[in-house]
Design an enzyme around this catalytic site. Structure first.
Site, short mmCIF file in Angstrom:
data_model
loop_
_atom_site.label_atom_id
_atom_site.label_comp_id
_atom_site.label_asym_id
_atom_site.label_seq_id
_atom_site.Cartn_x
_atom_site.Cartn_y
_atom_site.Cartn_z
N ALA A 78 5.97 3.33 1.52
CA ALA A 78 4.68 3.25 1.19
C ALA A 78 3.55 2.47 1.05
O ALA A 78 4.32 1.68 -0.36
CB ALA A 78 4.41 5.02 0.53
N HIS A 79 2.73 2.57 0.67
CA HIS A 79 1.31 1.63 -0.25
C HIS A 79 1.17 1.05 -1.24
O HIS A 79 1.60 2.10 -1.44
CB HIS A 79 0.37 1.99 0.94
N ASN A 80 1.23 -0.05 -1.24
CA ASN A 80 1.36 -0.32 -3.31
C ASN A 80 2.46 -0.15 -3.78
O ASN A 80 2.34 -0.12 -5.22
CB ASN A 80 0.35 0.40 -3.49
#
Length: 330
Positions: free
Chosen positions: A243-245
């Site tokens: 997922a993001h980051n």
């Protein structure tokens, strides 16, 4: 069909040859399916008992195992049978699909894109504005590379993969079929009136190091603010979600169906077992192992082995499982 004598194979593996076979070896095969033109391997003591019944003419075995070759059969003893077999598989590996032309006429390449020497681009590919491909990049048919993406030398991208805008990819990477790199992170918040959801823009990108391999149908989402980062040498199986980051250190392994929620940090050499789930904003420090199917809810110290759902240090979890089994018998 290529074939090798047992002496030629031993020279390739630099092992200790025990016994002899006159059979020419045409390929490797597992113990129970091998014929007399095959070489197999024994990397665990639990498989030694199957050697006598196998039709294989030769086997690669760990040097510490006590095994007799038998009549017209040979053993190649090595320090690590798994690594030796990997080396031999490279010898017998069939060549990849051949490009009849370096850049297929149906590929769409933006006029601002920069292609290095010896790049190959298959049918139906799309190369967007200001994309940079270094020397020797291979894009198999129907790959999409969106604007301002950079891809390092000798990276291979298989069919159906989509690499979104502003992604930075290192050299010698492999992306298998239908990988998604740089799609929006999953970000929503309830609206002020409580009657819907507000989408949170994801304005970051993805940065992938050198020598990374990502399996088919896996997804790496771009960061909300800065970057989702995958470090050098990471190996990611099929059907994995990052997922993001998230930030992954060097040489991490993620097995199939595992997933990282947003802003997870992995140190170097972390191993995530199949179907394991990692909670958002969690840090798993270097050298830790997360067992298959585990659910990690908090930070994990370096070198720890975690099991279960919720994940607990392995020795404690094993004690709990033993206690449950005893309780069930009462």
């Amino acid at each position: 069909m290529q074939s090798y004598s047992i002496e030629e194979i031993n020279n390739i593996l630099d092992g200790e040859l025990v016994g002899h076979t006159t059979s020419q070896i045409t390929g490797p095969e597992q113990l129970d399916k091998a014929e007399n033109n095959h070489i197999t391997f024994i990397g665990s003591t639990k498989y030694i008992k199957y050697w006598d019944a196998s039709k294989a003419s030769a086997a690669i075995v760990n040097e510490k195992f006590t095994v007799e070759p038998g009549e017209n059969r040979a053993l190649i003893k090595v320090k690590n049978a798994d690594l030796a077999m990997a080396k031999l598989l490279e010898v017998f590996n069939p060549p990849p699909p051949v490009f009849d032309i370096d850049i297929h006429p149906t590929a769409v390449v933006h006029e601002t894109a920069k292609l290095g020497k010896d790049c190959q681009i298959g049918a139906g590919c799309y190369i967007g504005k200001d994309v940079v491909l270094a020397d020797g990049v291979i894009l198999y048919p129907n790959v999409t590379i969106m604007d301002e993406t950079t891809i390092g030398a000798h990276t291979i991208v298989w069919s159906g993969t989509v690499i979104r805008e502003r992604t930075e990819i290192g050299a010698y990477c492999i992306f298998h079929t239908n990988v998604s790199i740089g799609a929006d992170g999953f970000g929503y918040r309830p609206s002020d009136d409580g009657r819907g959801l507000v989408k949170i823009p994801q304005i970051g990108n993805v940065i992938i190091g050198n020598g990374v391999e990502i399996g088919a149908n896996s997804c790496v989402d771009r960061g909300k603010f800065s970057s989702t980062i995958i470090g050098d040498g990471c190996k990611i199986d099929n059907l994995v979600q990052i997922a993001h980051n998230c930030v992954m250190g060097r040489s991490c392994i993620m097995a199939g169906h595992s997933g990282l929620a947003g802003s997870v940090t992995l140190g170097d050499g972390v191993i995530i077992g199949g179907s394991a789930s990692i909670k958002d904003h969690t840090t798993i420090h270097s050298g830790a192992t997360i067992g298959a199917g585990s659910g990690v809810m908090g930070d994990v110290a370096a070198g720890k082995i975690m099991l279960g759902y919720p994940a607990t240090e392995s020795r404690e979890m094993l004690k709990q499982w033993v206690a449950l089994r005893k309780l069930a018998k009462q």
